[in-house]
Design a protein around this motif. Structure first.
Motif, mmCIF file in Angstrom:
data_model
loop_
_atom_site.group_PDB
_atom_site.id
_atom_site.type_symbol
_atom_site.label_atom_id
_atom_site.label_comp_id
_atom_site.label_asym_id
_atom_site.label_seq_id
_atom_site.Cartn_x
_atom_site.Cartn_y
_atom_site.Cartn_z
ATOM 1 N N GLU A 250 10.923 -17.922 38.211
ATOM 2 C CA GLU A 250 10.046 -17.209 37.675
ATOM 3 C C GLU A 250 8.754 -17.573 38.473
ATOM 4 O O GLU A 250 8.305 -16.772 39.770
ATOM 5 C CB GLU A 250 9.556 -17.918 36.738
ATOM 6 C CG GLU A 250 10.090 -17.181 34.943
ATOM 7 C CD GLU A 250 9.469 -15.749 35.490
ATOM 8 O OE1 GLU A 250 8.542 -14.993 35.409
ATOM 9 O OE2 GLU A 250 10.960 -14.477 35.048
ATOM 10 N N ASP A 251 8.330 -18.999 39.021
ATOM 11 C CA ASP A 251 7.311 -19.337 39.064
ATOM 12 C C ASP A 251 7.762 -20.023 40.703
ATOM 13 O O ASP A 251 8.945 -20.182 41.457
ATOM 14 C CB ASP A 251 6.522 -21.417 38.866
ATOM 15 C CG ASP A 251 6.178 -20.643 37.417
ATOM 16 O OD1 ASP A 251 5.486 -19.510 37.415
ATOM 17 O OD2 ASP A 251 6.176 -21.660 36.330
ATOM 18 N N ASP A 253 6.740 -23.016 42.791
ATOM 19 C CA ASP A 253 5.795 -24.084 42.774
ATOM 20 C C ASP A 253 7.083 -25.178 43.767
ATOM 21 O O ASP A 253 7.862 -24.857 44.317
ATOM 22 C CB ASP A 253 5.406 -25.314 41.095
ATOM 23 C CG ASP A 253 6.801 -24.377 40.659
ATOM 24 O OD1 ASP A 253 7.662 -24.763 41.196
ATOM 25 O OD2 ASP A 253 5.978 -25.058 39.409
ATOM 26 N N SER A 256 10.410 -25.441 42.333
ATOM 27 C CA SER A 256 11.361 -24.627 42.486
ATOM 28 C C SER A 256 11.856 -23.617 44.254
ATOM 29 O O SER A 256 12.752 -24.019 44.572
ATOM 30 C CB SER A 256 10.704 -22.853 41.825
ATOM 31 O OG SER A 256 8.975 -22.653 42.956
#
Lengths: 302, 302
Positions: A250-251, A253, A256
């Motif tokens: 998803e993210d 950042d 991740s």
């Protein structure tokens, strides 16, 4: 979960190392990166081959989650062929032949269906072609870029134009020094971070990778392998798995990105264990999880 | 908390790097290792100097927790002098002079008070002298050993005799390959682990270190430094801080060994920031804690 579009070379490689040799085996940056990304998410590849390209290769790519509709087949043409031999310690290699063939006039044309793919990886091709691709896509969410010393030497301005338009720049230590003009690797990474990308990853081969972001540095070791049969394509596998892992999540950042660097290192390390893409043919998601945990065990301290 | 006994060279070094040069500055493996260990525990150094050795150097060592009673002063003798110049990229160095002087006939004689010290570090000297030291100590708890390519070439059998009697073997990648006969570093580390030590650490300079134990491998990155003024003595600082950290703790297990490798990397990285031992003169325990936390931030992923 998003798809990743890869644009770059699809090739046949003849490679010799102390462990053996292969003739006209499957290779190419987009091929390695595409198959590596396919372990994590759906992949589209844009490239070009000749009619000497065995349809079995396309079937293999498809079996690994790669959409091959964007791989143009030139009738009467021959596929890009690279031949090289590695030194006894595998730390250097000599190029014996570079026959560009149909790749010489490669002008990437993105199928309409690919233009809105959220993740894009520009594998190593001439920066002018990479700019062409950027002008065909519609606001991708995250673009990764690879390059090579040749383009830094002969197409620096075009390359810097591409660099300014991507989120992630991947290059090896020698290329980082060349492009930044800084001999110190930390200074080089920090300089490149000011040129557009919000993530710069410097690949150091067996010594791992250094990632630079606004949050600072992340150092990933190379996985210590007892047998390295053929390092060809490891950098592309690293990039592909990294992009695929990011696209699957998803993210984007710091956490991740770091995890994606480790997944990139995992797939790259497996790739070195056999010639061409042979290790990736039998690699399983369980294998990938297993080596991810081995990376945790390899690096943890308290 | 136990003391550490260090046996090895105390020297005056003349060093030139792209950042400047020093003439007959404080150096020597036992000096660097001793001062590095002194940040963690009490240290005894056994070595030899000439009467050209400035008493201020001894006062500095004492101020850093180093007992200098075992540093013999030879009247009319001259201190071991090494002179070298580093390449522009700091990745290689050329030796301009090696004047052994009083070090040529160094025969380590341990003061009675040092013979029961629980931790012993045999810095790089001829293996025959290292064996002499082993025959003077009384059942130390943990012995660390360093060596160099010269002894692997000309005194291999004596060196292997020492290796068989220590708990920790420290050497660089080239030396690990030479001593094991294995070109692959993982194979080299595993081979050396069968020759006596329960811990083998292969130092890779700016690329960090690999530790081999019965529990597997630990990879520590080198700390990414933007300015490296003088790498002389970094390997000795690594070894000294590692031994000092182990001696300061209770158990010697996988966790404490990994932590000690990181503390070794911390002090070694600081040492490279200035010439001779100059950075260690101002280094504080807070600085060390700060960079230990930076190593955590540099390497963590989930």
């Amino acid at each position: 979960m998003s798809d990743v579009l890869m644009v770059g070379s699809v090739a046949l490689d003849s490679v010799e190392t102390p462990y053996g040799k292969v003739q006209r085996a499957l290779g190419g940056a987009a091929t390695y990166a595409g198959v590596a990304a396919g372990f994590f998410t759906g992949v589209q590849v844009v490239g070009v081959v000749g009619d000497d390209f065995d349809p079995a290769h396309l079937a293999f790519l498809a079996s690994r989650g790669v959409d091959t509709a964007g791989i143009e087949r030139v009738p009467g043409g021959k596929t890009f062929h690279w031949a090289g031999v590695y030194s006894a310690d595998m730390n250097s290699r000599e190029t014996l032949a570079t026959e560009l063939n149909v790749f010489e006039t490669f002008a990437p044309k993105l199928p309409q269906a690919y233009r809105r793919t959220p993740f894009l990886f520009l594998a190593n091709i001439h920066p002018a072609l990479q700019l062409d691709v950027l002008n065909q896509v519609e606001a991708p969410r995250f673009i990764g870029l690879d390059t090579m010393n040749l383009w830094i030497s002969i197409a620096r301005d075009a390359l810097l134009e591409v660099v300014a338009r991507v989120q992630l720049l991947l290059l090896n230590d020698e290329e980082a020094r060349m492009l930044s003009g800084e001999s110190n690797l930390v200074a080089a990474g920090r300089d490149l971070l000011t040129r557009g990308p919000r993530v710069v990853i410097i690949k150091k081969g067996e010594h791992g990778a250094l990632m630079f972001t606004e949050h600072g540095l992340f150092a990933a070791p190379g996985f210590p392998l007892e047998v390295v049969k053929d390092p060809t394509g490891c950098g592309d596998c690293f990039a592909g798995a990294l992009m695929g892992q990011l696209a699957a999540g998803e993210d984007i950042d710091e956490e991740s990105l770091r995890r994606a660097v480790i997944y990139g290192s995992v797939v790259a390390s497996y790739n070195a264990e056999d010639f061409s893409l042979d290790r990736l043919r039998t690699l399983t998601p369980d294998d990938i999880d297993h080596r991810f945990r081995a990376f945790v065990a390899l690096t943890k301290f308290a």
